[in-house]
Scaffold this active site. Structure first.
Site, PDB file in Angstrom:
ATOM      1  N   PHE A 231      23.054  45.822  46.984  1.00 21.47           N
ATOM      2  CA  PHE A 231      24.177  44.886  46.906  1.00 21.47           C
ATOM      3  C   PHE A 231      25.322  45.498  46.085  1.00 21.47           C
ATOM      4  CE2 PHE A 231      26.294  41.340  44.625  1.00 21.47           C
ATOM      5  CZ  PHE A 231      26.968  40.824  45.728  1.00 21.47           C
ATOM      6  N   GLN A 232      26.494  45.437  46.612  1.00 16.74           N
ATOM      7  CA  GLN A 232      27.698  46.016  45.986  1.00 16.74           C
ATOM      8  C   GLN A 232      27.526  47.507  45.674  1.00 16.74           C
ATOM      9  OE1 GLN A 232      29.109  43.346  42.803  1.00 16.74           O
ATOM     10  NE2 GLN A 232      30.335  42.324  44.356  1.00 16.74           N
TER      11      GLN A 232
ATOM     12  N   MET B  75      63.499  49.074  54.278  1.00 18.06           N
ATOM     13  CA  MET B  75      63.506  50.482  54.643  1.00 18.06           C
ATOM     14  C   MET B  75      62.966  50.682  56.064  1.00 18.06           C
ATOM     15  SD  MET B  75      64.649  53.261  53.454  1.00 18.06           S
ATOM     16  CE  MET B  75      64.654  53.663  51.703  1.00 18.06           C
TER      17      MET B  75
ATOM     18  N   LYS C 155      23.915  50.953  36.369  1.00 24.08           N
ATOM     19  CA  LYS C 155      23.630  49.889  35.414  1.00 24.08           C
ATOM     20  C   LYS C 155      22.473  50.237  34.482  1.00 24.08           C
ATOM     21  CE  LYS C 155      23.417  44.876  35.184  1.00 24.08           C
ATOM     22  NZ  LYS C 155      23.385  43.620  35.934  1.00 24.08           N
TER      23      LYS C 155
ATOM     24  N   GLU D 119      41.521  44.662  41.402  1.00 28.66           N
ATOM     25  CA  GLU D 119      41.333  45.982  40.784  1.00 28.66           C
ATOM     26  C   GLU D 119      42.500  46.932  41.037  1.00 28.66           C
ATOM     27  OE1 GLU D 119      38.979  44.349  42.396  1.00 28.66           O
ATOM     28  OE2 GLU D 119      37.161  44.315  41.172  1.00 28.66           O
TER      29      GLU D 119
END
Lengths: 584, 186
Positions: A114-115, A482, A164, A52
């Site tokens: 969940f999630q 760097m 959802k 993502e």
């Protein structure tokens, strides 16, 4: 005509109405209804990413190179938390994004489902605004409002969290033109009295300098055009931040090069010595100002910014102008012409003479070698061989990024995509894919370091799947360059964890992904290899083995003013005090 | 405090802004922020203060216009003039924020806070507490043979001084609402 539809269909309909052509995303349980709708239409293209974070950076690359709003779609929980780095990146660089995230059903929110994650809570500080939509009736209007907020005023990322059950439920779709007008309407016209003061100061200034930033790019191509006209007409020198490169052409007569910590000597000394600083759409970032107390001590300062909170945040200015860069430049230019196109000719001539002396120092000089490829040389060749092409450049973060800013020339805005504010390693590869999706026929090159590149290399799969022929030009010094440079200068040459051990064979890696790779370590082979990369029809990984211990100069050490910059290795002994060391 | 009830550092009695913008004086300002009463708006405002390291001395919030779904947040904050300016600009650019008023510089204002004090005691102390409450125009809203709950509205300073007086007389608990403020006049 009223249209009844599910929340999921509304999402797709609202995106179409907003003119969205492509969505970068990754499916999951909480966004399945939306993915089902995407499956059943052909207007919006979905680009399946591999992580993502990649989706958000791709949307950023897309947005930055087109001036449109970038759109990403992620699932709940880990999908949303993986988006956080990208959102923060877009917030700091003012990139307009609309990110849609799935959420557990409304009746499960708060149960540690969940999630489930508190997505609006987590993303509140890293978005311009966010919404949790609990009612399908409000969904379409919220999406239209989100696009308005993302692109209005100072652009930025917004997020809409959609449970959802809201995606499944039916309601009436609100078309774009029927959506409630938001009270959020940032001022675009600058105050004319302040613009008059600006023009008055410009008429008499002896040592003026334009200091421009990402705001010029964000304002649109017209703003860049006006800036060019203003600079040509006045003959004032111009420098730009990392974010603003391209708004004034690098080949332009008045161009001083980038300013800041690794900016050019002439640009930084012009900032330090000027008597009038005209800040157009830049925000006095700490990489620009150095030590605040000694920042451009003898100048009057004009600051044009669409965000009132940018003004007087770090540096006190004499003429604050809140407004869109394009609008303010248009008014200022018109006024300056109407008042007789006056400039202080004698003062300017002297000022340019001084600047030419600084230029003569040739601060980007480096010691070349015929045995090993110097990173600066690699970029000089890349520049020479791609100049004039329809070219877009993205970068990762680190030394290579600064060298790219120093050695590549940008003639137009929206051609240079880099993570400036947040400094996100792993930005460049996905960003290059986003750019390529928007400009399929153009040459898109990600100038990378091997360490940054590895952070999101999974996105090569996306490049392959969606036939994005992005060129990955990796300056491989087997170091976190760097970090290594700072450890050399600040931490007694104790190189703690700053080398890249166990690197993959990039050529084999390219083959494993199904594309082409090349490794070059001899300067003689460089040009041919670059040409091969450009000509190759598909993604390409260029493993350019460069000098391992090259440092990036010029450099203003942390906590130092502009006139104490270091030009090369001999200058660096014991220059950064303990106070500077804490400033990074 | 001056007889006009003008706070130190305030310039509301002057036609000019007399504050030196470069002076590193810590000032106290009362801000009134009118916002959409949407979920998360308070978290957004508080998050701005904590995220950017600003101070909150007190904060009150309630819906003030039910039909328009608008709430008013009154926040008392401290900082240098530059920080106060930043706070106002940062608040004003938030999407759900409609108006930001700095009541400390926009002219005279009234500031009131409500507080409840539970004072327990017997004999002389109890009588003294009641006598002082009368002087301060605090109301008794609950009483047992061994305790009072006083209700008082006033400036935060008045509430502070009443609390100081109650402390030796058996002060058990205080609940304060934080400041609510409005500008004076129409």
């Amino acid at each position: 005509m009223t249209r009844q539809m599910t929340g999921a269909r509304m999402v797709v309909q609202a995106l179409k109405d907003q003119g969205v052509e492509v969505v970068f995303g990754y499916p999951g349980g909480a966004v399945l209804p939306i993915y089902d709708e995407i499956f059943q239409q052909n207007d919006i293209r979905h680009v399946l990413v591999r992580h993502e974070q990649g989706a958000i950076h791709m949307a950023e690359g897309y947005a930055r190179s087109t001036g449109k709003v970038g759109v990403a779609l992620v699932t709940s929980g880990p999908g949303a938390t993986n988006a956080v780095t990208g959102l923060t990146d877009a917030l700091l660089d003012s990139i307009p994004l609309v990110v849609l995230s799935g959420q557990v059903p409304t009746f499960m929110i708060g149960t540690d489902g969940f999630q489930e994650a508190d997505t609006v809570g987590i993303t509140r500080p890293c978005t311009k605004h966010n919404w949790l939509v609990k009612d399908t009736a409000k969904l379409s209007e919220t999406i239209h409002q989100a696009f308005h907020v993302a692109r209005s005023g100072r652009p930025g990322p917004v997020l809409i969290d959609i449970p959802k059950d809201v995606q499944f439920a039916q309601s009436i779709y609100t078309p774009m033109e029927k959506a409630k007008v938001s009270h959020y309407q940032p001022v675009v016209k600058g105050d004319i009295d302040q613009i008059t003061r600006m023009v008055e100061l410009m008429e008499t200034a002896e040592r003026p300098v334009f200091y421009t930033g990402g705001g010029v790019v964000n304002s649109g191509p017209a703003a860049s055009q006006l800036l060019r006209e203003f600079v040509e007409a006045t003959g004032f020198p111009i420098t730009s931040t990392l974010m603003g490169l391209g708004s004034y052409p690098a080949s332009g007569k008045a161009w001083l090069g980038m300013l800041g910590m690794h900016g050019l000597y002439e640009a930084n000394l012009a900032m330090h010595g000027c008597d009038l600083m005209i800040n157009i759409g830049a925000r006095f970032d700490d990489r620009i100002t150095g030590r605040i107390k000694d920042f451009s001590p003898h100048s009057k300062k004009i600051h044009v910014d669409i965000d009132p909170s940018s003004i007087n945040k770090v540096i006190r200015v004499d003429v604050p102008i809140v407004g869109d860069v394009g609008h303010v430049l248009e008014d200022a230019l018109r006024l300056w012409k109407a008042r007789g196109r006056k400039v202080n000719k004698a003062g300017l001539a002297k000022w340019w003479k001084q600047i030419e002396e600084w230029r003569a120092v040739k601060c980007l000089t480096y010691k070349n070698s015929d045995k090993v490829i110097k990173p600066q040389y690699a970029l000089e060749r890349l520049e020479a061989l791609t100049k004039g092409m329809d070219r877009y450049i993205t970068t990762e973060v680190g030394q290579h990024q600064m060298w790219a800013a120093q050695f590549l020339g940008f003639e137009a805005p929206n051609r240079w995509m880099t993570s400036g504010g947040l400094g996100t390693m792993g930005y460049g590869l996905p960003a290059s894919i986003g750019v390529q999706i928007a400009h399929p026929e153009s040459l898109v090159i990600n100038v990378a370091g091997e360490a940054s590149w590895l952070m999101n290399m999974q996105e090569m799969g996306t490049a392959m799947q969606f036939r994005a022929p992005v060129k990955q030009f990796i300056l491989n010094n087997e170091r976190l360059g760097m970090v290594r440079q700072w450890q050399e200068l600040l931490h007694g040459e104790r190189y703690s964890s700053s080398w890249s051990e166990s690197l993959p064979d990039f050529v084999k890696l390219a083959e494993a992904f199904g594309c082409k790779g090349i490794q070059v370590s001899d300067p003689k082979d460089l040009d041919d290899a670059i040409m091969e990369m450009i000509r190759y029809d598909g993604p390409f990984i260029f493993d350019c083995r460069v000098e391992k211990h090259e440092n990036c100069f010029p450099m203003i050490p942390s906590g130092k003013p502009h006139n104490e910059m270091l030009l090369g290795d001999a200058d660096t002994q014991g220059v950064i005090g303990s106070k500077g060391a804490v400033l990074v | 405090m001056s007889p006009l009830n003008i706070k130190k550092g305030s310039t509301s009695h002057s036609a000019y802004d007399l504050r030196d913008p470069n002076a590193e004086v810590i000032e106290t300002h009362t801000l009134a922020v009118v916002v959409d009463n949407e979920s998360g708006v308070l978290a957004r405002v508080i998050g701005l203060f904590s995220g950017r390291g600003y101070n909150i001395e007190s904060l009150t919030v309630a819906e003030t216009d039910h039909a328009a779904h608008m709430s008013r947040i009154t926040v008392v904050t401290t900082g240098t003039p530059q920080v106060i300016e930043q706070i106002k600009a940062q608040l004003a650019r938030m999407v759900p924020v409609h108006e930001v008023h700095d009541l400390t510089v926009e002219g005279p204002s009234v500031q009131r806070e409500l507080a409840l004090f539970k004072v327990a005691g017997k004999g002389e102390a109890r009588i003294e507490a009641l006598r002082l409450a009368e002087i301060f125009r605090a109301h008794v809203v609950d009483s047992t043979l061994e305790s009072f709950v006083f209700e008082m509205t006033g400036t935060p300073e008045k509430i502070d001084s009443f609390a100081e007086l109650m402390r030796p007389l058996g002060l058990r608990e205080i609940a304060r609402t934080g400041v609510a403020a409005l500008s004076r006049g129409a």
